[in-house]
Enzyme design. Structure first.
Site, PDB file in Angstrom:
ATOM      1  N   LYS A  29       0.743  -1.403   0.037  1.00 48.96           N
ATOM      2  CA  LYS A  29       0.128  -0.048  -0.100  1.00 48.96           C
ATOM      3  C   LYS A  29       0.446   1.562   0.332  1.00 48.96           C
ATOM      4  O   LYS A  29       0.753   2.185   0.063  1.00 48.96           O
ATOM      5  CB  LYS A  29      -0.886  -0.051   1.191  1.00 48.96           C
ATOM      6  CG  LYS A  29      -1.274  -1.166   1.352  1.00 48.96           C
ATOM      7  CD  LYS A  29      -2.717  -1.294   2.233  1.00 48.96           C
ATOM      8  CE  LYS A  29      -2.048  -1.848   3.418  1.00 48.96           C
ATOM      9  NZ  LYS A  29      -2.035  -3.331   3.678  1.00 48.96           N
ATOM     10  N   PHE A  52      12.648  -6.111   3.570  1.00 48.11           N
ATOM     11  CA  PHE A  52      13.673  -6.648   5.004  1.00 48.11           C
ATOM     12  C   PHE A  52      12.807  -7.015   5.654  1.00 48.11           C
ATOM     13  O   PHE A  52      13.570  -8.861   5.878  1.00 48.11           O
ATOM     14  CB  PHE A  52      15.164  -5.412   4.932  1.00 48.11           C
ATOM     15  CG  PHE A  52      15.677  -6.323   6.204  1.00 48.11           C
ATOM     16  CD1 PHE A  52      16.172  -7.388   6.258  1.00 48.11           C
ATOM     17  CD2 PHE A  52      15.805  -5.225   7.181  1.00 48.11           C
ATOM     18  CE1 PHE A  52      16.578  -7.801   7.369  1.00 48.11           C
ATOM     19  CE2 PHE A  52      16.219  -5.383   8.806  1.00 48.11           C
ATOM     20  CZ  PHE A  52      16.941  -7.003   8.260  1.00 48.11           C
ATOM     21  N   ASP A  92      10.671 -12.226   7.906  1.00 51.33           N
ATOM     22  CA  ASP A  92       9.259 -12.684   8.755  1.00 51.33           C
ATOM     23  C   ASP A  92       8.813 -14.290   7.618  1.00 51.33           C
ATOM     24  O   ASP A  92       8.535 -14.727   8.303  1.00 51.33           O
ATOM     25  CB  ASP A  92       8.831 -11.220   8.664  1.00 51.33           C
ATOM     26  CG  ASP A  92       7.104 -12.253   9.863  1.00 51.33           C
ATOM     27  OD1 ASP A  92       7.616 -12.785  11.104  1.00 51.33           O
ATOM     28  OD2 ASP A  92       6.559 -12.234   9.305  1.00 51.33           O
ATOM     29  N   ASP A 146       7.830 -17.372  10.070  1.00 48.40           N
ATOM     30  CA  ASP A 146       6.546 -18.033  10.021  1.00 48.40           C
ATOM     31  C   ASP A 146       6.672 -19.129   8.906  1.00 48.40           C
ATOM     32  O   ASP A 146       4.948 -19.235   9.117  1.00 48.40           O
ATOM     33  CB  ASP A 146       5.610 -16.839   9.706  1.00 48.40           C
ATOM     34  CG  ASP A 146       6.074 -15.322  11.185  1.00 48.40           C
ATOM     35  OD1 ASP A 146       6.524 -15.881  12.111  1.00 48.40           O
ATOM     36  OD2 ASP A 146       5.114 -14.453  10.779  1.00 48.40           O
ATOM     37  N   ARG A 151       2.743 -13.876  -0.158  1.00 51.51           N
ATOM     38  CA  ARG A 151       2.403 -11.799   0.765  1.00 51.51           C
ATOM     39  C   ARG A 151       2.171 -11.590  -0.728  1.00 51.51           C
ATOM     40  O   ARG A 151       2.753 -11.452  -1.334  1.00 51.51           O
ATOM     41  CB  ARG A 151       4.273 -11.868   1.004  1.00 51.51           C
ATOM     42  CG  ARG A 151       4.694 -10.701   1.391  1.00 51.51           C
ATOM     43  CD  ARG A 151       3.895 -10.174   2.554  1.00 51.51           C
ATOM     44  NE  ARG A 151       4.575 -10.887   3.337  1.00 51.51           N
ATOM     45  CZ  ARG A 151       3.978 -10.494   4.893  1.00 51.51           C
ATOM     46  NH1 ARG A 151       3.351  -9.424   4.584  1.00 51.51           N
ATOM     47  NH2 ARG A 151       4.697 -11.115   5.813  1.00 51.51           N
ATOM     48  N   ASP A 167       7.830 -12.231  19.565  1.00 53.41           N
ATOM     49  CA  ASP A 167       7.068 -12.242  18.368  1.00 53.41           C
ATOM     50  C   ASP A 167       7.232 -13.928  18.427  1.00 53.41           C
ATOM     51  O   ASP A 167       6.300 -14.823  18.050  1.00 53.41           O
ATOM     52  CB  ASP A 167       6.736 -11.412  17.597  1.00 53.41           C
ATOM     53  CG  ASP A 167       5.022 -12.214  16.171  1.00 53.41           C
ATOM     54  OD1 ASP A 167       4.261 -12.254  16.934  1.00 53.41           O
ATOM     55  OD2 ASP A 167       5.752 -12.019  15.535  1.00 53.41           O
ATOM     56  N   LYS A 174       7.898  -4.486  17.213  1.00 56.00           N
ATOM     57  CA  LYS A 174       7.005  -5.323  15.882  1.00 56.00           C
ATOM     58  C   LYS A 174       7.177  -3.509  14.799  1.00 56.00           C
ATOM     59  O   LYS A 174       7.446  -4.006  14.050  1.00 56.00           O
ATOM     60  CB  LYS A 174       6.666  -6.453  16.577  1.00 56.00           C
ATOM     61  CG  LYS A 174       6.914  -7.676  15.119  1.00 56.00           C
ATOM     62  CD  LYS A 174       5.912  -8.856  15.481  1.00 56.00           C
ATOM     63  CE  LYS A 174       4.805  -8.425  14.965  1.00 56.00           C
ATOM     64  NZ  LYS A 174       3.889  -9.237  14.494  1.00 56.00           N
ATOM     65  N   PHE A 202      -3.395  -0.573  14.766  1.00 62.27           N
ATOM     66  CA  PHE A 202      -2.911  -1.265  13.233  1.00 62.27           C
ATOM     67  C   PHE A 202      -2.392  -3.050  13.770  1.00 62.27           C
ATOM     68  O   PHE A 202      -3.568  -3.787  12.621  1.00 62.27           O
ATOM     69  CB  PHE A 202      -1.409  -0.876  13.154  1.00 62.27           C
ATOM     70  CG  PHE A 202      -1.148  -1.432  11.391  1.00 62.27           C
ATOM     71  CD1 PHE A 202      -1.897  -0.917  10.187  1.00 62.27           C
ATOM     72  CD2 PHE A 202      -0.128  -1.957  11.514  1.00 62.27           C
ATOM     73  CE1 PHE A 202      -1.122  -1.150   9.155  1.00 62.27           C
ATOM     74  CE2 PHE A 202       0.257  -2.414  10.591  1.00 62.27           C
ATOM     75  CZ  PHE A 202      -0.299  -2.187   8.536  1.00 62.27           C
ATOM     76  N   ASP A 258      -4.577  -5.736  12.521  1.00 60.53           N
ATOM     77  CA  ASP A 258      -3.976  -7.342  11.466  1.00 60.53           C
ATOM     78  C   ASP A 258      -4.021  -9.059  12.396  1.00 60.53           C
ATOM     79  O   ASP A 258      -4.128  -9.666  10.586  1.00 60.53           O
ATOM     80  CB  ASP A 258      -2.815  -7.084  11.817  1.00 60.53           C
ATOM     81  CG  ASP A 258      -1.777  -7.155  10.414  1.00 60.53           C
ATOM     82  OD1 ASP A 258      -2.055  -6.693   9.205  1.00 60.53           O
ATOM     83  OD2 ASP A 258      -0.232  -8.153  10.336  1.00 60.53           O
ATOM     84  N   ASP A 259      -4.448  -8.874  13.171  1.00 62.51           N
ATOM     85  CA  ASP A 259      -3.924 -10.525  14.034  1.00 62.51           C
ATOM     86  C   ASP A 259      -5.818 -10.637  14.004  1.00 62.51           C
ATOM     87  O   ASP A 259      -5.873 -11.766  13.109  1.00 62.51           O
ATOM     88  CB  ASP A 259      -4.472 -10.028  15.507  1.00 62.51           C
ATOM     89  CG  ASP A 259      -2.862 -10.003  15.617  1.00 62.51           C
ATOM     90  OD1 ASP A 259      -2.085  -9.429  15.211  1.00 62.51           O
ATOM     91  OD2 ASP A 259      -2.989  -9.213  16.704  1.00 62.51           O
TER      92      ASP A 259
END
Length: 360
Positions: free
Chosen positions: A54, A94, A99, A103, A108, A171, A202, A246, A250-251
């Site tokens: 975005k 990066f 990440d 994960d 993505r 995290d 984070k 935010f 996201d969660d």
């Protein structure tokens, strides 16, 4: 050219990419064939990993400079602000490349994660993440070495990178490792206190504060003066609240948004993340419901994920989030209204407008 002009912003990206590819071409003591291999590879890597989001973080730098200057930017000012904005986007790239590996993510921005590309793999992607980070400092040196705020700008990127990496560690270790594998699930570690600390480091600093602080630094505001200290502190205070809001969004989106809308397949449940949803669930569950969490959270099993999401729905966590969202919106509005100077409020109104009720 303004902070809402994405085409102008993307044009600056192309200039930065061209310069970085030229840096590879100019590397000494490499044969032409090896240089060409590097150029071919990174001519795909950079556009695959850096643009495509975005671009809110990058555009916020331009908006911040506009707000602080209180006028239309000159071409030079716009280019400088856009270059700084793209360095925030490079930092994001990066972090995301790394990440996604940590994960074991699949997609993505609607495409396979970079490390999932057949000609990339995890081995290359780890190194690519490091190269993307280094490119930030190459670009800053190229364009801002003689700027009076150069050292301050460098320190903002250094500090923000460290803060985000601390948050990433918190995290990743919501459930710690032992003997090379995940330790047994310990729900006592999933507390809102731990969650808020993780989110601050984070998400809040790199997704919100960095862009605002870069605008202040570029415009010459010294954090060691009374005026400058107040401006940076106001920015940090509101950015911590915006960032937490935010991340909670996201969660919720990770669990409930369709992957085709979100642009990725959420894996927080499988990865046993200390998310807002599991923290709130643990405040509300009965003993029987807690057993469902214990049996299914952190398992890479579609049926287990389904049971956790059903429990979240049973606890009405989506509705709880909607109430939280309205409360957070009002809190942000009230805080923004108190910021001095008044024109600085426009930057945070811009940020809040970008995230309020977002769907991805």
């Amino acid at each position: 050219m303004t902070s809402t002009n994405k085409d102008a912003f993307l044009a600056i990206y192309k200039d930065i990419e061209t310069d970085l590819i030229a840096d590879i071409q100019n590397l000494p003591a490499l044969s032409d064939s090896v240089k060409q291999q590097l150029i071919d590879y990174y001519s795909v890597c950079i556009p695959y990993t850096v643009p495509g989001g975005k671009m809110t973080r990058g555009l916020t730098v331009i908006k911040g400079v506009e707000v602080l200057k209180q006028r239309k930017l000159t071409d030079k000012e716009y280019k400088d602000a856009a270059i700084l904005g793209w360095q925030v986007e490079w930092l994001q790239a990066f972090f995301l490349v790394a990440d996604d590996i940590m994960d074991a993510s699949i997609t993505r921005r609607g495409s396979p994660c970079w490390y999932k590309k057949p000609n990339v793999t995890q081995d290359n992607a780890i190194n690519d993440a490091l190269i993307l980070e280094n490119m930030i400092y190459q670009t800053l040196r190229r364009h801002f070495k003689k700027h009076p705020s150069y050292v301050q700008i460098l320190e903002l990127f250094i500090d923000t990178t460290f803060q985000t990496e601390v948050g990433q560690h918190i995290d990743t270790n919501g459930t710690p490792y032992a003997d090379g594998k995940r330790a047994p699930l310990d729900l006592s570690r999933f507390t809102l206190d731990r969650y808020q600390g993780c989110v601050r480091y984070k998400t809040c600093y790199y997704s919100f504060y960095l862009s605002c602080a870069l605008a202040l630094a570029y415009c010459g505001y010294d954090p060691d003066t009374t005026e400058g200290k107040a401006l940076y502190q106001n920015a940090e205070d509101i950015c911590m609240i915006l960032g937490e809001y935010f991340q909670i969004q996201d969660d919720v989106l990770d669990a409930f948004a369709p992957p085709e809308v979100l642009g990725k397949i959420g894996t927080d449940i499988e990865d046993a993340k200390c998310s807002w949803l599991v923290c709130k669930a643990l405040e509300l569950v009965s003993e029987e419901q807690k057993e469902i969490l214990m049996a299914n959270y952190g398992k890479h099993d579609a049926e287990g994920v389904k049971k956790v999401k059903e429990l979240y729905r049973e606890l009405k966590l989506e509705e709880l989030f909607q109430t939280y969202e309205e409360e957070q919106k009002k809190m942000c509005d009230d805080l923004i209204a108190k910021i001095e100077p008044e024109n600085f409020q426009d930057l945070f109104k811009f940020l809040l407008g970008k995230i309020y009720k977002r769907q991805k």
